[in-house]
Design an enzyme around this catalytic site. Structure first.
Site, short mmCIF file in Angstrom:
data_model
loop_
_atom_site.label_atom_id
_atom_site.label_comp_id
_atom_site.label_asym_id
_atom_site.label_seq_id
_atom_site.Cartn_x
_atom_site.Cartn_y
_atom_site.Cartn_z
N HIS A 1 -0.28 4.62 7.18
CA HIS A 1 0.34 5.22 6.00
C HIS A 1 0.74 6.66 6.19
CE1 HIS A 1 -2.42 1.97 4.58
NE2 HIS A 1 -1.28 1.60 4.02
N ASP B 1 -3.29 7.89 7.96
CA ASP B 1 -4.15 6.99 8.74
C ASP B 1 -3.26 6.25 9.74
OD1 ASP B 1 -2.87 5.00 7.30
OD2 ASP B 1 -4.60 4.51 6.03
N SER C 1 0.81 -1.22 0.00
CA SER C 1 0.00 0.00 0.00
C SER C 1 0.85 1.27 0.00
CB SER C 1 -0.91 0.00 1.23
OG SER C 1 -0.13 -0.17 2.39
#
Ligand code: NAG
Ligand code: NAG
Length: 384
Positions: free
Chosen positions: A330, A327, A45
């Site tokens: 990340h 978040d 991610s």
């Protein structure tokens, strides 16, 4: 005494950081040929730019507030703006971001493809409790499909292989094999079956096979991002210090094996693998850049499905340039900028080994082959 040394050290780091950062901003506006013709991205991610959008998975970020600072809004990037792959592409002189495999079309793939997939790992089962993810094995299969298309575009296997040798490849995998596997005994048995040391060994053995496969597919210039200090991400902020310490120790066991792996891979003819030390790259004081919130996410995070990702539609913090994290997992774009800048141009000797990305992408007429212990003639010996 130690603290005055720390202060001086931090001050120096900060000054160099500023220089790298300013220098980087300048490079971004320079137009012309990129430093490599093509850039291929493998990872999770931290680099995913939309590959998970069509998948049946909770590990996706194609909804607000993700992308709040990105021109096209939410795209599947797990951050407010650009991710490290986007910024690396900028630094290399590309005038477009590298397209996701999921939607890359036609001649676009000549510039490279991004295979990154949120929640994915080195092991195929990693991240599966969230739904479908594209493990590194599957990313390599996607790369084979890209190579087939390139063969048609470039007109032949030999030409394609030569082309692929000139590209930059970045690979960042392994963090999810902890976050979304080893550290989740409620879904995965790995921590019951393996000690931290055994798991790290198993993980890096698999990684070694995958990186050799990438080499066989033509990759020569490969930058591997090590694993980070995962205990320090907001996701684990409520854990006790001993647990955080044990998380960091377990992850470090795997990270420590990547540098020797890079040495081993560089014995392959023409191979130029480098290791990027995520821990080293995160050292230093970012407060002069306006970053002042280190442990709290900018967005309101979900506590149910995909816990730790931003809750859909909630208004995030108003000034995204003060937070390290967007978040619970990340980084924000500003933090990604600092990371990408140091991977591109190391300013601590420990940031990159044996060289940084800016050196890696230089022509082999420079001294780089000496760093990798190869002669120039070795570099032209393909193994196809
Ligand atoms: C990465 O950097 C950290 C911090 O400087 C250092 O302690 C560690 O030994 C480095 N890891 C490797 C594998 O070089
Ligand atoms: C955001 O924070 C930075 C750093 O503190 C500051 O320079 C900037 O003016 C702030 N921007 C807004 C819109 O408040």
């Amino acid at each position: 005494m130690a603290s005055s040394f720390d202060k001086k050290w931090n001050k120096m780091l900060t000054m160099i950081l500023m220089l790298v950062f300013l220098n980087m901003r300048q490079q971004v506006v320079v137009h012309g040929e990129p430093q490599v013709p093509c850039y291929f991205i493998f990872g999770d991610s931290l680099v995913d730019n939309g590959n998970n959008n069509p998948l049946l998975t909770a590990a996706k970020a194609n909804y607000p507030p993700y992308g709040i600072d990105f021109p096209d809004g939410p795209t599947g990037r797990f951050t407010n703006g650009l991710n490290t792959a986007d910024i690396t592409a900028e630094l290399l002189g590309f005038d477009k971001y590298i397209p996701p495999f999921a939607s890359a079309k036609g001649k676009e793939i000549l510039n490279g493809v991004n295979y990154g997939s949120g929640a994915a790992g080195i092991l195929i089962e990693t991240g599966k409790h969230l739904g479908d993810v594209i493990s590194l094995d599957r990313q390599l299969m996607h790369h084979q499909r890209t190579i087939l298309s390139l063969t048609f575009l470039l007109g032949g296997v030999k030409k394609t292989h030569e082309y692929l040798q000139k590209c930059l490849y970045t690979v960042g995998m392994g963090n999810n094999d902890y976050i979304n596997n080893y550290l989740m005994p409620e879904y995965y048995p790995s921590s019951l079956l393996f000690s931290p040391d055994q798991f790290a060994t198993l993980l890096i053995q698999q990684y070694s096979l995958q990186l050799k496969a990438l080499y066989t597919l033509g990759a020569r210039k490969v930058a591997i991002s090590g694993l980070g200090k995962l205990g320090s991400i907001p996701m684990y902020a409520n854990k006790d210090p001993a647990t955080i310490e044990s998380i960091n120790k377990a992850v470090q066991l795997a990270d420590d094996k990547i540098k020797p792996l890079v040495d081993e891979l560089n014995n392959l003819p023409g191979a130029q693998f480098i290791y990027l030390n995520s821990t080293s790259i995160s050292l230093g004081d970012p407060t002069p850049f306006g970053i002042s919130v280190f442990d709290a996410p900018c967005c309101k995070v979900s506590t149910t499905i995909a816990a730790g990702q931003c809750a859909p539609g909630e208004v995030p913090c108003s000034n995204r340039t003060v937070n390290v994290f967007f978040d619970n997992f990340h980084p924000t774009e500003i933090a990604n900028r600092l990371t990408a800048a140091r991977a591109y141009q190391a300013f601590l000797p420990t940031d990159a080994y044996p060289v940084d990305i800016s050196n890696l992408v230089q022509d082999s007429t420079n001294n780089i082959q000496q760093v990798f212990g190869k002669t120039k003639s070795d570099l032209s010996v393909g193994s196809f």
